[in-house]
Design an enzyme around this catalytic site. Structure first.
Site, mmCIF file in Angstrom:
data_model
loop_
_atom_site.group_PDB
_atom_site.id
_atom_site.type_symbol
_atom_site.label_atom_id
_atom_site.label_comp_id
_atom_site.label_asym_id
_atom_site.label_seq_id
_atom_site.Cartn_x
_atom_site.Cartn_y
_atom_site.Cartn_z
ATOM 1 N N HIS A 87 0.841 -1.197 0.000
ATOM 2 C CA HIS A 87 0.000 0.000 0.000
ATOM 3 C C HIS A 87 0.877 1.248 0.000
ATOM 4 C CE1 HIS A 87 0.754 -0.715 4.368
ATOM 5 N NE2 HIS A 87 0.990 0.597 4.324
ATOM 6 N N HIS A 175 5.549 6.003 -0.999
ATOM 7 C CA HIS A 175 6.233 4.805 -1.465
ATOM 8 C C HIS A 175 5.424 3.549 -1.170
ATOM 9 C CE1 HIS A 175 7.356 5.197 2.776
ATOM 10 N NE2 HIS A 175 7.475 3.879 2.786
#
Length: 231
Positions: A87, A175
Site C-alpha cells: 500500500h 512509497h
C-alpha cells in the site's frame, strides 16, 4: 433452611468503574510473536491502531520482481522479510478509541466521496527507516502521481485534525514498502541500492507493474477494513 434474599443488581456506575479499569490495563507486548517488531505505541484494551492508505493488489509478475529484489538484498541483509500486503500510506498510524471509529469512517467517506480516480507510478528503489529507527524498509518511491496523493493526504489530514489526531508528515516520500527487517540497517541496504534499481529497470514489463491504480482508499482500524471507492 433459610431463604436467601434475591441478589440486588450492581449499579451501572460501579460496573463502568471496573470496565474502565480493565480497558486501561496495558497488554504486555511480546515482540517474539511478530518477527521481533516492537510496537510504535503500546497496545491497550479499547485502543484501535488505525491507518489510511491506497491499496495495491500485487499480481504474480510483481511478486516475481519482488523475489529477484529479495535475492540480491538478502546477500547484504539476510533477515529481510517480504511485506504481507502492499500500500501507499496517506496517514500516520494513529490510535482510536472504539467509539471514535464510526465517526472517523463517516468523515473520511464524506471527504473522499468526490475525489477522482488516478494512476501513480512507483519505480525508484529507496531505503527507509521508521521514526524510532527500529525497522528498515526497502520501498519503491512514487515518481508520478505525487500531486494527487498530496491532495488525498490533505483530505485525510482534515479528518485527523477534526478528531485532534496527528496529521501526515510534511513533504512526504510516498512509497510502496516491499520488505522490512528489524533494526537500522539502512547503510547495508544502501550499499546495494544501485543493483536493486537495475533489477527493476531490466525486469520485463516493469513499467506496467509499477503503475498503481488510485481507485480506492482504505482505512484499517484494528482488524476492520473500510473501503472508500474514488469517483
Amino acid at each position: 433452611m433459610c431463604r436467601c434474599s434475591p441478589r440486588l443488581p450492581v449499579p451501572d456506575s460501579v460496573l463502568c468503574m471496573f470496565r474502565d479499569q480493565e480497558e486501561a490495563e496495558t497488554v504486555v507486548d511480546d515482540s517474539s510473536k511478530h518477527g521481533g517488531r516492537l510496537r510504535t505505541f503500546p497496545h491497550e484494551r479499547g485502543n484501535w491502531a488505525t491507518h489510511v492508505y491506497v491499496p495495491y493488489e500485487a499480481q504474480e509478475d510483481f511478486l516475481d520482481l519482488l523475489q529477484l529484489l529479495l535475492l540480491r538484498a538478502r546477500a547484504s541483509v539476510p533477515s529481510l522479510t517480504a511485506m504481507a500486503e502492499f500500500h501507499i500510506s496517506l496517514s500516520q498510524g494513529v490510535i482510536l478509541r472504539h467509539h471514535w471509529i464510526s465517526p472517523v469512517v463517516q468523515s473520511l467517506k464524506e471527504h473522499l466521496a468526490s475525489f477522482p480516480r488516478f494512476t501513480c507510478r512507483a519505480d525508484r528503489v529507496t531505503i527507509y527507516t521508521n521514526d524510532p529507527k527500529s525497522r528498515t524498509f526497502i520501498g519503491l518511491e512514487v515518481t508520478s502521481g505525487h500531486s494527487q496523493l498530496l491532495e488525498l493526504v490533505s483530505e485525510v489530514d482534515r479528518v485527523m485534525e477534526e478528531f485532534s489526531l496527528p496529521s501526515f508528515y510534511k513533504n512526504p516520500s510516498f512509497h510502496l514498502s516491499l520488505a522490512w527487517c528489524v533494526g537500522n540497517l539502512s547503510e547495508e541496504l544502501e550499499s546495494c541500492l544501485q543493483e536493486l534499481q537495475e533489477i527493476v529497470n531490466r525486469f520485463e514489463d516493469s513499467s506496467y507493474l509499477v503503475r498503481i491504480p488510485g481507485a480506492e482508499v482504505r482505512c484499517k482500524s484494528g482488524k476492520k477494513i473500510f473501503s472508500f471507492p474514488l469517483r
